[in-house]
Scaffold this active site. Structure first.
Site, PDB file in Angstrom:
ATOM      1  N   GLU A  48       0.866  -1.176   0.000  1.00 45.01           N
ATOM      2  CA  GLU A  48       0.000   0.000   0.000  1.00 45.01           C
ATOM      3  C   GLU A  48       0.898   1.219   0.000  1.00 45.01           C
ATOM      4  O   GLU A  48       1.756   1.364   0.881  1.00 45.01           O
ATOM      5  CB  GLU A  48      -0.916   0.056   1.223  1.00 45.01           C
ATOM      6  CG  GLU A  48      -1.847   1.280   1.159  1.00 45.01           C
ATOM      7  CD  GLU A  48      -2.708   1.525   2.395  1.00 45.01           C
ATOM      8  OE1 GLU A  48      -3.607   2.381   2.315  1.00 45.01           O
ATOM      9  OE2 GLU A  48      -2.478   0.877   3.433  1.00 45.01           O
ATOM     10  N   GLU A  73       5.046   4.733   3.498  1.00 44.30           N
ATOM     11  CA  GLU A  73       4.566   6.042   3.958  1.00 44.30           C
ATOM     12  C   GLU A  73       5.724   7.035   3.934  1.00 44.30           C
ATOM     13  O   GLU A  73       6.840   6.697   4.314  1.00 44.30           O
ATOM     14  CB  GLU A  73       3.971   5.903   5.375  1.00 44.30           C
ATOM     15  CG  GLU A  73       3.608   7.190   6.057  1.00 44.30           C
ATOM     16  CD  GLU A  73       2.675   8.105   5.273  1.00 44.30           C
ATOM     17  OE1 GLU A  73       1.635   7.642   4.768  1.00 44.30           O
ATOM     18  OE2 GLU A  73       3.001   9.300   5.166  1.00 44.30           O
ATOM     19  N   ASP A 100       9.439   8.430  -0.122  1.00 45.95           N
ATOM     20  CA  ASP A 100       8.544   9.023  -1.109  1.00 45.95           C
ATOM     21  C   ASP A 100       8.420   8.024  -2.256  1.00 45.95           C
ATOM     22  O   ASP A 100       9.439   7.557  -2.791  1.00 45.95           O
ATOM     23  CB  ASP A 100       9.134  10.350  -1.613  1.00 45.95           C
ATOM     24  CG  ASP A 100       8.123  11.114  -2.445  1.00 45.95           C
ATOM     25  OD1 ASP A 100       7.437  10.483  -3.288  1.00 45.95           O
ATOM     26  OD2 ASP A 100       7.990  12.324  -2.244  1.00 45.95           O
ATOM     27  N   ASP A 122      -3.203  11.516  -1.779  1.00 44.57           N
ATOM     28  CA  ASP A 122      -3.290  12.975  -1.762  1.00 44.57           C
ATOM     29  C   ASP A 122      -3.710  13.483  -3.150  1.00 44.57           C
ATOM     30  O   ASP A 122      -3.167  13.044  -4.161  1.00 44.57           O
ATOM     31  CB  ASP A 122      -1.924  13.579  -1.386  1.00 44.57           C
ATOM     32  CG  ASP A 122      -1.546  13.275   0.059  1.00 44.57           C
ATOM     33  OD1 ASP A 122      -2.410  12.759   0.797  1.00 44.57           O
ATOM     34  OD2 ASP A 122      -0.398  13.543   0.447  1.00 44.57           O
ATOM     35  N   LYS A 126      -3.720  21.279  -7.636  1.00 45.34           N
ATOM     36  CA  LYS A 126      -3.231  22.215  -8.664  1.00 45.34           C
ATOM     37  C   LYS A 126      -2.729  21.453  -9.896  1.00 45.34           C
ATOM     38  O   LYS A 126      -2.004  20.457  -9.749  1.00 45.34           O
ATOM     39  CB  LYS A 126      -2.077  23.064  -8.108  1.00 45.34           C
ATOM     40  CG  LYS A 126      -2.545  24.045  -7.050  1.00 45.34           C
ATOM     41  CD  LYS A 126      -1.416  24.924  -6.584  1.00 45.34           C
ATOM     42  CE  LYS A 126      -1.952  25.843  -5.503  1.00 45.34           C
ATOM     43  NZ  LYS A 126      -0.972  26.150  -4.471  1.00 45.34           N
ATOM     44  N   ASP A 158     -12.634   9.279  -2.125  1.00 45.20           N
ATOM     45  CA  ASP A 158     -13.939   9.962  -2.157  1.00 45.20           C
ATOM     46  C   ASP A 158     -13.833  11.238  -2.989  1.00 45.20           C
ATOM     47  O   ASP A 158     -14.806  11.976  -3.108  1.00 45.20           O
ATOM     48  CB  ASP A 158     -14.399  10.319  -0.731  1.00 45.20           C
ATOM     49  CG  ASP A 158     -13.539  11.408  -0.138  1.00 45.20           C
ATOM     50  OD1 ASP A 158     -12.312  11.392  -0.355  1.00 45.20           O
ATOM     51  OD2 ASP A 158     -14.101  12.301   0.533  1.00 45.20           O
ATOM     52  N   GLU A 197      -8.725   4.044   7.127  1.00 44.84           N
ATOM     53  CA  GLU A 197      -9.072   5.075   8.114  1.00 44.84           C
ATOM     54  C   GLU A 197      -9.842   6.222   7.450  1.00 44.84           C
ATOM     55  O   GLU A 197     -10.885   6.673   7.942  1.00 44.84           O
ATOM     56  CB  GLU A 197      -7.773   5.597   8.716  1.00 44.84           C
ATOM     57  CG  GLU A 197      -7.969   6.408   9.962  1.00 44.84           C
ATOM     58  CD  GLU A 197      -6.644   6.960  10.463  1.00 44.84           C
ATOM     59  OE1 GLU A 197      -5.574   6.451  10.080  1.00 44.84           O
ATOM     60  OE2 GLU A 197      -6.705   7.926  11.234  1.00 44.84           O
TER      61      GLU A 197
HETATM   62  N1  SAM Z   1      -4.196   5.234   2.997  1.00 45.73           N
HETATM   63  C1  SAM Z   1      -4.606   5.825   4.249  1.00 45.73           C
HETATM   64  C2  SAM Z   1      -6.088   5.793   4.380  1.00 45.73           C
HETATM   65  O1  SAM Z   1      -6.780   5.556   3.367  1.00 45.73           O
HETATM   66  O2  SAM Z   1      -6.592   5.995   5.496  1.00 45.73           O
HETATM   67  C3  SAM Z   1      -4.062   7.251   4.405  1.00 45.73           C
HETATM   68  C4  SAM Z   1      -4.570   8.254   3.429  1.00 45.73           C
HETATM   69  S1  SAM Z   1      -3.792   9.847   3.591  1.00 45.73           S
HETATM   70  C5  SAM Z   1      -4.919  10.927   2.875  1.00 45.73           C
HETATM   71  C6  SAM Z   1      -2.523   9.765   2.346  1.00 45.73           C
HETATM   72  C7  SAM Z   1      -1.201   9.277   2.885  1.00 45.73           C
HETATM   73  O3  SAM Z   1      -0.316   9.075   1.805  1.00 45.73           O
HETATM   74  C8  SAM Z   1      -0.522  10.287   3.821  1.00 45.73           C
HETATM   75  O4  SAM Z   1      -0.156   9.637   5.016  1.00 45.73           O
HETATM   76  C9  SAM Z   1       0.682  10.763   3.020  1.00 45.73           C
HETATM   77  O5  SAM Z   1       1.775  11.116   3.839  1.00 45.73           O
HETATM   78  C10 SAM Z   1       0.972   9.561   2.153  1.00 45.73           C
HETATM   79  N2  SAM Z   1       1.645   9.905   0.886  1.00 45.73           N
HETATM   80  C11 SAM Z   1       1.272  10.862   0.026  1.00 45.73           C
HETATM   81  N3  SAM Z   1       2.121  10.919  -1.029  1.00 45.73           N
HETATM   82  C12 SAM Z   1       3.045   9.947  -0.813  1.00 45.73           C
HETATM   83  C13 SAM Z   1       4.185   9.527  -1.523  1.00 45.73           C
HETATM   84  N4  SAM Z   1       4.551  10.114  -2.664  1.00 45.73           N
HETATM   85  N5  SAM Z   1       4.917   8.510  -1.037  1.00 45.73           N
HETATM   86  C14 SAM Z   1       4.568   7.914   0.134  1.00 45.73           C
HETATM   87  N6  SAM Z   1       3.499   8.291   0.876  1.00 45.73           N
HETATM   88  C15 SAM Z   1       2.740   9.291   0.409  1.00 45.73           C
END
Ligand code: SAM
Length: 218
Positions: A48, A73, A100, A122, A126, A158, A197
């Site tokens: 994931e 993460e 990342d 995320d 933009k 969503d 979550e």
């Molecule tokens: N997947 C979880 C859920 O559905 O509850 C968390 C969703 S949260 C909105 C998005 C997560 O993705 C954040 O914790 C963020 O730090 C991580 N994230 C965003 N871009 C990422 C990237 N390029 N590489 C690793 N993690 C990333």
């Protein structure tokens, strides 16, 4: 994900046996192509990307002991919450990576990943940030380089603009769209769905959850 600086998060990550890789202080070559050794078995590996605090990936690992899971993460302060839960539960088929995802090909080799889950990624609203979206062609092209022959991607959100963008990107990347729904919880695909979550939070607010399943052309 609201970010608070969690004191000691970096130390917890550095000390945890459940963190397979931290891009700040490890060499990815130690791991790339060696994940089966790391888990100590030949079971398939599902990941994931953007696992947040790890609710989804931990439940997947509990329900599927014959499959290995890796939660990825970017932020230490978020990842540390998943690690804390895993230190208690000690699931043998779950490891974490702090990085990342733009560097994903440095950590996984071709054919090393059986499946990719993207949950509530995320949105990067933009236009100039579109390439950072985890469902952009930019990222889909990276996933091809780590997925197994039978591998694919499931994406839930969503966020309708992000979902519409993702459907377009699947087509632009020339991937196969296996199925999709704009309202997962009231669809034929809901059976066996594991809530993340964010999914729980947003569906309780009344937001429909979109989901797509796709795979690269083979
Ligand atoms: N997947 C979880 C859920 O559905 O509850 C968390 C969703 S949260 C909105 C998005 C997560 O993705 C954040 O914790 C963020 O730090 C991580 N994230 C965003 N871009 C990422 C990237 N390029 N590489 C690793 N993690 C990333």
């Amino acid at each position: 994900m609201r970010l608070r600086n969690v004191k000691g998060a970096r130390d917890t990550i550095a000390a945890s046996e459940y963190v397979a890789f931290d891009e700040d202080n490890m060499d990815p070559d130690q791991l790339k192509g060696k994940w089966k050794e790391k888990f100590g078995n030949n079971n398939p590996i599902r990941i994931e990307i953007g696992m947040g605090k790890g609710q989804f990936i931990m439940e997947m690992a509990r329900r599927n002991p014959e499959i290995n899971f890796v939660g990825i993460e970017k932020f230490s302060s978020v990842l540390v919450r998943g690690i804390e839960k895993q230190q208690v539960e000690q699931l043998p088929n779950l490891l974490f990576v702090r990085m990342d995802a733009e560097n994903i090909e440095k950590v996984f080799d071709k054919n090393e990943v059986d499946y990719i889950f993207l949950n509530f990624s995320d949105p990067w609203p933009k236009d100039r940030h579109a390439k950072r979206r985890l469902t952009s062609v930019n990222f889909l092209n990276r996933y091809i380089n780590i997925l197994s022959e039978t591998g694919g991607v499931t994406f839930k959100t969503d966020n309708r603009p992000l979902f519409d963008f993702s459907l377009e990107q699947v087509e632009e990347a020339d991937w196969i769209l296996d199925n999709y729904t704009f309202d997962l919880h009231h669809s034929e695909y809901v059976e066996g769905n594991i809530m993340t979550e964010y999914e729980k939070k947003f569906s309780e607010m009344g937001n429909p959850i979109c989901r797509l399943v796709c795979h690269p052309k083979r």
